[in-house]
Design a protein around this motif. Structure first.
Motif, PDB file in Angstrom:
ATOM      1  N   LEU A   1     -20.318  83.677  75.757  1.00 25.27           N
ATOM      2  CA  LEU A   1     -21.957  83.932  76.559  1.00 25.27           C
ATOM      3  C   LEU A   1     -22.157  85.576  77.076  1.00 25.27           C
ATOM      4  N   ASP A   2     -23.334  85.475  77.829  1.00 24.37           N
ATOM      5  CA  ASP A   2     -23.146  86.827  78.359  1.00 24.37           C
ATOM      6  C   ASP A   2     -22.454  87.229  79.679  1.00 24.37           C
ATOM      7  N   ASP A   3     -22.053  86.253  80.507  1.00 22.96           N
ATOM      8  CA  ASP A   3     -20.627  87.064  81.253  1.00 22.96           C
ATOM      9  C   ASP A   3     -19.506  87.011  80.573  1.00 22.96           C
ATOM     10  N   GLY A   4     -19.178  86.619  79.113  1.00 20.20           N
ATOM     11  CA  GLY A   4     -18.075  86.967  78.520  1.00 20.20           C
ATOM     12  C   GLY A   4     -16.861  85.883  78.717  1.00 20.20           C
ATOM     13  N   THR A   5     -17.551  85.200  78.916  1.00 18.96           N
ATOM     14  CA  THR A   5     -16.495  83.453  78.596  1.00 18.96           C
ATOM     15  C   THR A   5     -17.079  83.045  77.134  1.00 18.96           C
ATOM     16  N   GLU A   6     -15.833  82.762  76.601  1.00 24.62           N
ATOM     17  CA  GLU A   6     -15.626  82.510  75.048  1.00 24.62           C
ATOM     18  C   GLU A   6     -15.754  80.843  74.741  1.00 24.62           C
ATOM     19  N   LEU A   7     -16.512  80.582  74.566  1.00 25.51           N
ATOM     20  CA  LEU A   7     -16.393  78.769  74.334  1.00 25.51           C
ATOM     21  C   LEU A   7     -16.431  78.326  72.718  1.00 25.51           C
ATOM     22  N   PRO A   8     -15.948  77.414  72.819  1.00 28.48           N
ATOM     23  CA  PRO A   8     -15.784  77.143  71.024  1.00 28.48           C
ATOM     24  C   PRO A   8     -16.856  75.497  71.067  1.00 28.48           C
ATOM     25  N   TYR A   9     -17.297  75.596  69.356  1.00 28.13           N
ATOM     26  CA  TYR A   9     -18.388  74.771  69.048  1.00 28.13           C
ATOM     27  C   TYR A   9     -17.995  73.916  68.249  1.00 28.13           C
ATOM     28  N   ASP A  10     -17.581  73.414  67.755  1.00 31.60           N
ATOM     29  CA  ASP A  10     -17.457  72.302  66.875  1.00 31.60           C
ATOM     30  C   ASP A  10     -18.437  71.950  65.438  1.00 31.60           C
ATOM     31  N   ALA A  11     -17.737  70.818  64.696  1.00 32.93           N
ATOM     32  CA  ALA A  11     -18.896  71.320  63.103  1.00 32.93           C
ATOM     33  C   ALA A  11     -20.041  70.026  63.890  1.00 32.93           C
ATOM     34  N   ALA A  12     -20.100  69.391  64.888  1.00 34.85           N
ATOM     35  CA  ALA A  12     -21.463  68.309  65.633  1.00 34.85           C
ATOM     36  C   ALA A  12     -22.376  68.678  66.020  1.00 34.85           C
ATOM     37  N   ALA A  13     -22.239  69.883  66.704  1.00 41.56           N
ATOM     38  CA  ALA A  13     -23.124  71.103  67.367  1.00 41.56           C
ATOM     39  C   ALA A  13     -23.123  72.014  66.392  1.00 41.56           C
ATOM     40  N   PHE A  14     -22.743  72.311  65.566  1.00 37.70           N
ATOM     41  CA  PHE A  14     -23.817  72.910  64.478  1.00 37.70           C
ATOM     42  C   PHE A  14     -24.223  72.093  63.349  1.00 37.70           C
TER      43      PHE A  14
END
Length: 71
Positions: A19-32
């Motif tokens: 994210l623009d604030d430097g936070t790293e978030l995972p995403y799974d196959a469903a989101a993709f």
């Protein structure tokens, strides 16, 4: 909300965004899979929807920043 692709694994169709604030978030196959995209590249700008708060945040949808949100 927007971010930058940090990683993408084409076999599992999952990865992480920064994210623009430097936070790293995972995403799974469903989101993709909800995006209708075929792949993502490192450094690509994406628009995303997130559910949850704080450490419980998760990406529920992401797409290339220039594509319209189907919502």
């Amino acid at each position: 909300m927007q971010g930058t692709v940090r990683s993408f694994d084409p076999e599992t169709r999952s990865g992480t965004v920064l994210l623009d604030d430097g936070t790293e978030l995972p995403y799974d196959a469903a989101a993709f899979d909800a995006s209708g995209l075929r792949l993502l590249r490192f450094g690509q700008r994406v628009r995303l929807r997130v559910a949850g708060e704080g450490a419980q945040q998760r990406v529920t949808f992401l797409t290339i920043a220039t594509l319209p949100d189907p919502r």
